[in-house]
Scaffold this motif. Structure first.
Motif, mmCIF file in Angstrom:
data_model
loop_
_atom_site.group_PDB
_atom_site.id
_atom_site.type_symbol
_atom_site.label_atom_id
_atom_site.label_comp_id
_atom_site.label_asym_id
_atom_site.label_seq_id
_atom_site.Cartn_x
_atom_site.Cartn_y
_atom_site.Cartn_z
ATOM 1 N N LEU A 178 108.381 -19.677 21.106
ATOM 2 C CA LEU A 178 108.236 -20.912 21.883
ATOM 3 C C LEU A 178 106.986 -20.875 22.741
ATOM 4 O O LEU A 178 106.186 -21.818 22.747
ATOM 5 C CB LEU A 178 109.475 -21.131 22.757
ATOM 6 N N THR A 179 106.780 -19.791 23.462
ATOM 7 C CA THR A 179 105.699 -19.740 24.445
ATOM 8 C C THR A 179 104.347 -19.378 23.848
ATOM 9 O O THR A 179 103.310 -19.775 24.381
ATOM 10 C CB THR A 179 106.043 -18.749 25.574
ATOM 11 N N ASN A 180 104.333 -18.618 22.746
ATOM 12 C CA ASN A 180 103.056 -18.200 22.155
ATOM 13 C C ASN A 180 102.599 -19.079 21.003
ATOM 14 O O ASN A 180 101.394 -19.245 20.791
ATOM 15 C CB ASN A 180 103.144 -16.748 21.665
ATOM 16 N N ALA A 181 103.539 -19.621 20.240
ATOM 17 C CA ALA A 181 103.159 -20.361 19.038
ATOM 18 C C ALA A 181 103.388 -21.867 19.152
ATOM 19 O O ALA A 181 102.542 -22.660 18.744
ATOM 20 C CB ALA A 181 103.929 -19.811 17.834
ATOM 21 N N ASP A 182 104.527 -22.293 19.705
ATOM 22 C CA ASP A 182 104.887 -23.715 19.676
ATOM 23 C C ASP A 182 104.489 -24.483 20.927
ATOM 24 O O ASP A 182 104.171 -25.667 20.850
ATOM 25 C CB ASP A 182 106.407 -23.861 19.480
ATOM 26 N N MET A 183 104.531 -23.826 22.073
ATOM 27 C CA MET A 183 104.275 -24.529 23.323
ATOM 28 C C MET A 183 102.797 -24.889 23.435
ATOM 29 O O MET A 183 101.920 -24.050 23.207
ATOM 30 C CB MET A 183 104.714 -23.648 24.510
ATOM 31 N N ARG A 184 102.514 -26.135 23.785
ATOM 32 C CA ARG A 184 101.138 -26.588 23.977
ATOM 33 C C ARG A 184 100.964 -27.019 25.424
ATOM 34 O O ARG A 184 101.767 -27.780 25.962
ATOM 35 C CB ARG A 184 100.811 -27.761 23.043
ATOM 36 N N PHE A 185 99.898 -26.514 26.040
ATOM 37 C CA PHE A 185 99.631 -26.815 27.432
ATOM 38 C C PHE A 185 98.575 -27.914 27.535
ATOM 39 O O PHE A 185 97.751 -28.093 26.630
ATOM 40 C CB PHE A 185 99.165 -25.550 28.158
ATOM 41 N N PRO A 186 98.549 -28.641 28.643
ATOM 42 C CA PRO A 186 97.625 -29.770 28.767
ATOM 43 C C PRO A 186 96.173 -29.340 28.948
ATOM 44 O O PRO A 186 95.877 -28.172 29.179
ATOM 45 C CB PRO A 186 98.140 -30.500 30.014
ATOM 46 N N VAL A 187 95.301 -30.315 28.854
ATOM 47 C CA VAL A 187 93.869 -30.122 29.107
ATOM 48 C C VAL A 187 93.584 -30.486 30.554
ATOM 49 O O VAL A 187 94.085 -31.479 31.069
ATOM 50 C CB VAL A 187 93.037 -31.001 28.164
ATOM 51 N N ILE A 188 92.810 -29.633 31.242
ATOM 52 C CA ILE A 188 92.356 -29.956 32.595
ATOM 53 C C ILE A 188 90.833 -29.843 32.622
ATOM 54 O O ILE A 188 90.220 -29.353 31.677
ATOM 55 C CB ILE A 188 92.974 -29.022 33.660
ATOM 56 N N LYS A 189 90.236 -30.285 33.713
ATOM 57 C CA LYS A 189 88.793 -30.146 33.879
ATOM 58 C C LYS A 189 88.502 -28.924 34.732
ATOM 59 O O LYS A 189 89.124 -28.719 35.777
ATOM 60 C CB LYS A 189 88.209 -31.402 34.535
ATOM 61 N N ASP A 190 87.569 -28.095 34.259
ATOM 62 C CA ASP A 190 87.222 -26.900 35.016
ATOM 63 C C ASP A 190 86.290 -27.241 36.166
ATOM 64 O O ASP A 190 86.083 -28.425 36.502
ATOM 65 C CB ASP A 190 86.623 -25.832 34.102
ATOM 66 N N GLU A 191 85.711 -26.220 36.797
ATOM 67 C CA GLU A 191 84.871 -26.433 37.984
ATOM 68 C C GLU A 191 83.648 -27.290 37.691
ATOM 69 O O GLU A 191 83.111 -27.944 38.593
ATOM 70 C CB GLU A 191 84.410 -25.068 38.535
ATOM 71 N N LYS A 192 83.201 -27.320 36.432
ATOM 72 C CA LYS A 192 82.027 -28.101 36.059
ATOM 73 C C LYS A 192 82.386 -29.457 35.462
ATOM 74 O O LYS A 192 81.518 -30.175 34.984
ATOM 75 C CB LYS A 192 81.179 -27.308 35.061
ATOM 76 N N GLY A 193 83.675 -29.779 35.506
ATOM 77 C CA GLY A 193 84.115 -31.057 34.966
ATOM 78 C C GLY A 193 84.296 -31.073 33.464
ATOM 79 O O GLY A 193 84.476 -32.136 32.873
ATOM 80 N N ILE A 194 84.251 -29.900 32.835
ATOM 81 C CA ILE A 194 84.414 -29.794 31.388
ATOM 82 C C ILE A 194 85.899 -29.685 31.053
ATOM 83 O O ILE A 194 86.629 -28.916 31.681
ATOM 84 C CB ILE A 194 83.657 -28.567 30.845
ATOM 85 N N GLU A 195 86.332 -30.452 30.073
ATOM 86 C CA GLU A 195 87.738 -30.402 29.691
ATOM 87 C C GLU A 195 88.047 -29.103 28.950
ATOM 88 O O GLU A 195 87.331 -28.708 28.031
ATOM 89 C CB GLU A 195 88.086 -31.600 28.803
ATOM 90 N N VAL A 196 89.118 -28.431 29.399
ATOM 91 C CA VAL A 196 89.510 -27.137 28.846
ATOM 92 C C VAL A 196 91.013 -27.144 28.598
ATOM 93 O O VAL A 196 91.789 -27.556 29.462
ATOM 94 C CB VAL A 196 89.151 -25.982 29.810
#
Length: 606
Positions: A173-191
């Motif tokens: 569940l946590t390593n293969a199936d779970m997907r985490f959201p995208v956030i913006k890093d310190e430079k405003g780049i989506e990660v």
């Protein structure tokens, strides 16, 4: 997130040293399968003669060693890229063979216990080759009250594969199936968030990044709260079943008895840390002052308080720093480090689907391996030192012990790794160029003790209470687990705001699926602080004791092996001494903060 194929070969581990090909793995698995009937043919014959007993134990060790290699290869292949179905299938087959082997061996302990102990001792005295099993057999006899009949042991062994279900569900569940959201890093780049990136983002100087990473990771886990509570509840129920079936008074007693660890060691660890929480509260208050925030939130606990010294290191720089930091362990140890660094013992970088975190694994007769997800932070440098501590502990034990004693116990597992960390930190403090750099390293030291000693003891309290509730017949609901987690964090972190989302943090701790493991991080770190201090101050006499510790494997009781190295964990003194170091570093840090060192900028003194 890079794909596995994009990682340079020199930064991947060479599993071919275990098995050249999957076909070689298959051949070894077939050999083990063929030997299982030979093992079972010794049933009823162990008391026949010293020769029969020796032959049975020798075959047992041979089969167990080969199964260990099959498991290591299959699981490390899976961990390279957990979503690959063929790797999952190989790991499943290795697990099935491991369980089948356990079943084929399940009769052995009950049959040994049915023998007259004096007859067994006579065998040991009359056959020199059998004498090496003396301590191993004594340990079996020590467990006499908790070993079941042969048919019952066979049933228990057959449950082994089912017993892994909860952990496997959590891992998939946590390593293969779970997907985490995208956030913006310190430079405003989506990660895209991941567990590894979460650790780095919590150390970001941008509070917005820290908060969004915190909310993104724990918010995702909260979406699966019912599944994760059910999974962990299943693991606890298994612990409860095993402890009762074997006649233990509690799950804790069952977990500690395998290594003959007194219950007082666990309870003393929790009680000592609880008694000294004022030191942690002082540190939390200082952190709030330095960060200049109205409220210190849980996502503010990890950011380095001295931003300009928060360096990054490329991988080769990190290896050189580890080499220099571990010089007090001698030339032989340094040569083994270099061998591991040069010869692909290590899988270095994160890739899509790779297991998170870090570990060391290996098998008797082959060098150890290390899994990393290296990201360039000082924390990642310490992780190299930590995991190579595990690896070389295994190397020395494998080299100097027969197979039956080659694996050190879980209680000793974290001592060598954290001794390496403590030595590396001492080296960095000695080389600190100014007050600001020293302040940064003191902060790092405080964080190491906070996360390794205080936080892991919080985990230990959580496990103790959860299992106690299960033993009392109470249900383990998401709400009850979350409420307990919040209560503990409020007690430990006093002045901080315990954010509501933290309630589900317990559900992302993989070690909870290995009951009562985590307290050994705390006891191991306390031991390491003592040992590293003695190695630096005493030199060769302390180093000789430490090398003997690394080489003893499980050839004596764990408490005795550690005591011979100079640390008695049946007393509260080592834990008290570790917290004393925490307070000493905290006091020095408070003085540097009062002097304004944290406000100075690197290079201009202002």
């Amino acid at each position: 997130m890079r794909e596995r194929s994009a990682i340079e070969e020199r930064h991947t581990w060479r599993l071919e040293d275990l098995f050249e090909t999957d076909e070689a793995w298959e051949a070894s698995a077939s050999g083990v399968t063929d030997d299982l009937p030979r093992l079972e043919a010794f049933k009823g014959r162990l008391g026949e003669s010293a020769d029969a007993l020796l032959e049975a134990l020798t075959l047992r060790d041979s089969v167990s060693c080969r199964v260990g290699a099959l498991l290591a290869y299959a699981f490390m292949r899976r961990d390279e890229q957990t979503s690959r179905t063929e790797a999952q299938a190989l790991a499943d087959r290795a697990t099935a063979l491991y369980v089948r082997t356990g079943g084929a061996l399940s009769w052995m302990a009950p049959e040994l216990l049915a023998l007259d102990e004096e007859r067994v001792r006579t065998f040991l005295d009359e056959k020199s080759d059998l004498a090496l099993y003396r301590f191993s057999l004594e340990e079996i006899f020590r467990a006499r009250p908790h070993v079941l009949s042969a048919p019952e042991e066979a049933l228990m062994a057959g449950m082994g594969e089912m017993a892994q279900t909860a952990d496997n569900v959590f891992s998939m569940l946590t390593n293969a199936d779970m997907r985490f959201p995208v956030i913006k890093d310190e430079k405003g780049i989506e990660v895209e968030l991941s567990e590894e990136r979460y650790s780095r983002f919590l150390r970001s100087q941008d509070r917005r990044v820290r908060r969004e990473a915190f909310e993104g990771i724990l918010g995702t886990y909260r979406n699966f709260r019912n599944t994760l509570a059910a999974s962990y509840g299943g693991s606890v129920k298994h612990d409860l079943f095993v402890s009762r079936a074997r006649g233990y008074g509690s799950c804790l007693e069952a977990a500690l008895d395998g290594n003959a660890i007194p219950l007082s060691v666990y309870h003393s660890t929790v009680e000592t840390v609880r008694r000294r929480l004022d030191a942690l509260h002082r540190y939390v208050a200082l952190r709030k002052e330095v960060l200049a925030v109205d409220e210190l939130h849980m996502y503010d606990l990890y950011v380095p308080l001295v931003a300009d010294v928060d360096k990054t290191y490329d991988y080769e720089e990190a290896l050189d720093l580890v080499r220099r930091g571990l010089r007090p362990l001698g030339d032989d140890y340094g040569a083994l480090l270099d061998e591991g660094f040069r010869n692909r013992w290590i899988d270095v970088y994160e890739n899509r689907g790779k297991r998170s975190g870090a570990y060391s694994w290996g098998n008797y007769g082959v060098h150890p391996y290390v899994l990393l997800n290296y990201g360039g932070t000082i924390r990642d440098v310490f992780t190299i030192a930590h995991e190579m501590g595990h690896a070389l502990h295994r190397f020395y034990s494998d080299r100097d012990q027969p197979y039956v004693y080659s694996s050190h116990t879980i209680f000793l597992a974290e001592v060598a790794s954290t001794t390496n960390e403590a030595l590396l930190l001492r080296h960095l403090l000695d080389e600190a160029k100014d007050g600001r750099e020293r302040l940064y390293l003191l902060n790092y030291s405080l964080e190491q003790i906070r996360t390794t000693l205080f936080r892991q003891t919080l985990f230990a309290e959580f496990e103790l209470e959860v299992h106690g509730r299960a033993e009392a017949g109470e249900p383990l609901t998401p709400e009850s687990l979350e409420t307990l987690w919040m209560e503990l964090n409020r007690a430990y972190y006093g002045p901080a705001v315990v954010d509501d989302l933290l309630a589900g943090e317990w559900s992302r701790i993989p070690h909870f699926y290995n009951a009562f493991y985590v307290y050994q991080y705390a006891t191991g770190y306390a031991s390491a602080l003592y040992l590293s201090k003695k190695i630096v101050e005493e030199g060769l006499p302390a180093l000789d004791r430490y090398r003997r510790f690394l080489s003893r494997g499980s050839s004596a009781p764990s408490i005795e092996i550690l005591r011979d190295a100079g640390v008695d964990m049946t007393l509260s003194a080592p834990m008290e001494a570790a917290i004393d170091i925490f307070e000493d570093h905290l006091t020095e840090m408070e003085k540097l903060v009062a002097a304004g060192e944290h406000r100075k900028r690197e290079g201009n003194g202002r």
